[in-house]
Motif scaffolding. Sequence first.
Motif, PDB file in Angstrom:
ATOM      1  N   GLU A  78      44.173  40.095  33.694  1.00 29.29           N
ATOM      2  CA  GLU A  78      43.154  38.914  33.689  1.00 29.29           C
ATOM      3  C   GLU A  78      41.853  39.180  33.449  1.00 29.29           C
ATOM      4  OE1 GLU A  78      43.644  37.250  37.874  1.00 29.29           O
ATOM      5  OE2 GLU A  78      45.610  36.409  37.027  1.00 29.29           O
ATOM      6  N   GLN A  79      41.516  40.350  33.944  1.00 25.65           N
ATOM      7  CA  GLN A  79      39.923  40.943  33.672  1.00 25.65           C
ATOM      8  C   GLN A  79      39.735  41.348  32.089  1.00 25.65           C
ATOM      9  OE1 GLN A  79      37.024  40.962  35.494  1.00 25.65           O
ATOM     10  NE2 GLN A  79      38.517  39.864  36.914  1.00 25.65           N
ATOM     11  N   VAL A  80      40.917  41.850  31.603  1.00 23.25           N
ATOM     12  CA  VAL A  80      40.868  42.281  30.147  1.00 23.25           C
ATOM     13  C   VAL A  80      40.726  41.005  29.281  1.00 23.25           C
ATOM     14  CG1 VAL A  80      42.102  42.879  28.136  1.00 23.25           C
ATOM     15  CG2 VAL A  80      42.060  44.192  30.144  1.00 23.25           C
ATOM     16  N   GLN A  81      41.370  39.886  29.763  1.00 21.33           N
ATOM     17  CA  GLN A  81      41.180  38.543  29.025  1.00 21.33           C
ATOM     18  C   GLN A  81      39.778  37.976  29.166  1.00 21.33           C
ATOM     19  OE1 GLN A  81      44.957  36.053  29.333  1.00 21.33           O
ATOM     20  NE2 GLN A  81      45.596  37.858  30.842  1.00 21.33           N
ATOM     21  N   HIS A  82      39.506  37.991  30.400  1.00 21.05           N
ATOM     22  CA  HIS A  82      37.758  37.564  30.604  1.00 21.05           C
ATOM     23  C   HIS A  82      36.792  38.090  29.689  1.00 21.05           C
ATOM     24  CE1 HIS A  82      39.318  35.329  33.862  1.00 21.05           C
ATOM     25  NE2 HIS A  82      39.210  36.257  34.806  1.00 21.05           N
ATOM     26  N   TYR A  83      36.993  39.623  29.693  1.00 22.20           N
ATOM     27  CA  TYR A  83      36.147  40.343  28.737  1.00 22.20           C
ATOM     28  C   TYR A  83      36.241  39.751  27.116  1.00 22.20           C
ATOM     29  CZ  TYR A  83      34.244  43.511  32.124  1.00 22.20           C
ATOM     30  OH  TYR A  83      33.433  43.992  33.219  1.00 22.20           O
TER      31      TYR A  83
ATOM     32  N   ASP B  32      39.331  48.429  27.691  1.00 25.75           N
ATOM     33  CA  ASP B  32      40.529  47.736  26.735  1.00 25.75           C
ATOM     34  C   ASP B  32      39.790  46.625  26.037  1.00 25.75           C
ATOM     35  OD1 ASP B  32      41.398  48.840  29.483  1.00 25.75           O
ATOM     36  OD2 ASP B  32      43.212  47.802  29.113  1.00 25.75           O
ATOM     37  N   ALA B  33      38.901  45.872  26.391  1.00 28.05           N
ATOM     38  CA  ALA B  33      38.450  45.001  25.546  1.00 28.05           C
ATOM     39  C   ALA B  33      37.524  45.653  24.319  1.00 28.05           C
ATOM     40  CB  ALA B  33      37.458  44.003  26.174  1.00 28.05           C
ATOM     41  N   GLU B  34      36.658  46.615  24.923  1.00 25.23           N
ATOM     42  CA  GLU B  34      35.947  47.384  23.771  1.00 25.23           C
ATOM     43  C   GLU B  34      36.733  47.939  22.690  1.00 25.23           C
ATOM     44  OE1 GLU B  34      32.348  50.008  24.451  1.00 25.23           O
ATOM     45  OE2 GLU B  34      33.961  51.409  24.327  1.00 25.23           O
ATOM     46  N   MET B  35      38.087  48.539  23.089  1.00 27.85           N
ATOM     47  CA  MET B  35      38.873  49.044  21.972  1.00 27.85           C
ATOM     48  C   MET B  35      39.447  47.985  20.965  1.00 27.85           C
ATOM     49  SD  MET B  35      40.169  52.107  21.148  1.00 27.85           S
ATOM     50  CE  MET B  35      40.141  53.017  22.407  1.00 27.85           C
TER      51      MET B  35
END
Length: 434
Positions: free
Chosen positions: A238-243, A142-145
């Motif tokens: 939460e993990q998306v936000q961390h990345y 998600d973060a990479e996108m």
Amino acid sequence: MALIVKKPRGTEDVLPRDSYRWQFLEELFRQEARAFGYREIRTPVFEHTNLFERGVGDTTDVVQKEMYTFDTKGGDSVTLRPEGTAGAARAVLEHGLFNDPLPIKAYYLVSCYRYEKPQAGRLREFHQFGMECYGTKHPAADAEMIAAVKSIFDRLGVRGLKLEINSIGCKACRDDYHRALHDYFDQYRDELCDDCKERLERNPMRLLDCKNDHDHEIAASAPTVLEYLCDECREHFEQVQHYLDAAGIRYTVNPRIVRGLDYYSKTVFEFISDDIGAQSTVCGGGRYDALIEDLGGNPLPALGFALGIERLLLTLDAQRIEIPAPAPCELYIGAMGDEASRRAFALCMQLRQAGICAECDVVGRGLRAQMKYADKLHARYCMVLGDNELAQRSAKLKNMLTGEQEEISLDFDAFLSRFAALSAAENYTIPEEM
């Protein structure tokens, strides 16, 4: 018979003087996609109608109001694609791409069609660049996108874009949220538009995306989905936000984002511009983990985004960000007489095969008119061939910016070598009036 001289409402022509802007963006998109490991996918401009009804969602405005749908001579119902994801997902299923090493990374450049009221940034034929990733449920994807989109905007120098993110949960935790929305909106049932009264029973989340001003005001106080996330969806978000934090990407959590298509789940995001009026979303995307399953395949998590090219161009114009203009004609060869004209034509062909933009007369102009045309082309160099030049096998090459001239051999190898040396040594600036 009257001439047909007007384009259909809601469409735009891209003229030769403007097409370089599109080509520049398209090449930039391709470069970014390659950098992130994506390869191009091309799907038909029309698909079976039920693909969009099942994939996009039959409670969305897109399916209910905006699709261009018609019956073929064979009696099949087909629809011009209103967006790019459903067709890509269909191709993944039909061709068994899920058997390839995962994740599957594909990008597209497509025209899309929606019947709606044309306005700035909203056309009936519009164009999108999108990236699709199938076969990973990890929040890093998600973060990479999101990072891929940001990289495009950064390369273009776009300022002031706001990234807003949200999670709309999975099918499991959305059941409780749907009940909460139904209870909330039910007390305003008599005030809702007819479409929302129907959506209330079939898909209450669609009320949050209604364009009716009064319904939008009612929705402003509705419960937010973040209050109803299951543990898995909450942890994923939460993990998306961390990345994103680790990558230094700034964002705002906006619990009101739901996106306009039913296939979304978990992470959704939008890049917002304040420079293009009401149609402020330049790019939007998110997860659609259940889409492949909804289309009849085995579960395959997926995510992606679509970037509106017309809206991006509006943003660039509003911020006065210029796209580099193409190089002008490098050499114009004028000619006096039939033999010289044929020699100029042949020389131009040789130069083009060597990668040099060369022009000569193909209209039948006199020499004076040829030189005027060369000036309008902003030709970098000019050369005139006549009987004397052909006899001497040399001609005067003129730098149109400095006025300097030098004798140059018409022997092709010698000509090409010298011309290439002159071009490499010169720092040429394209005239502003182009």
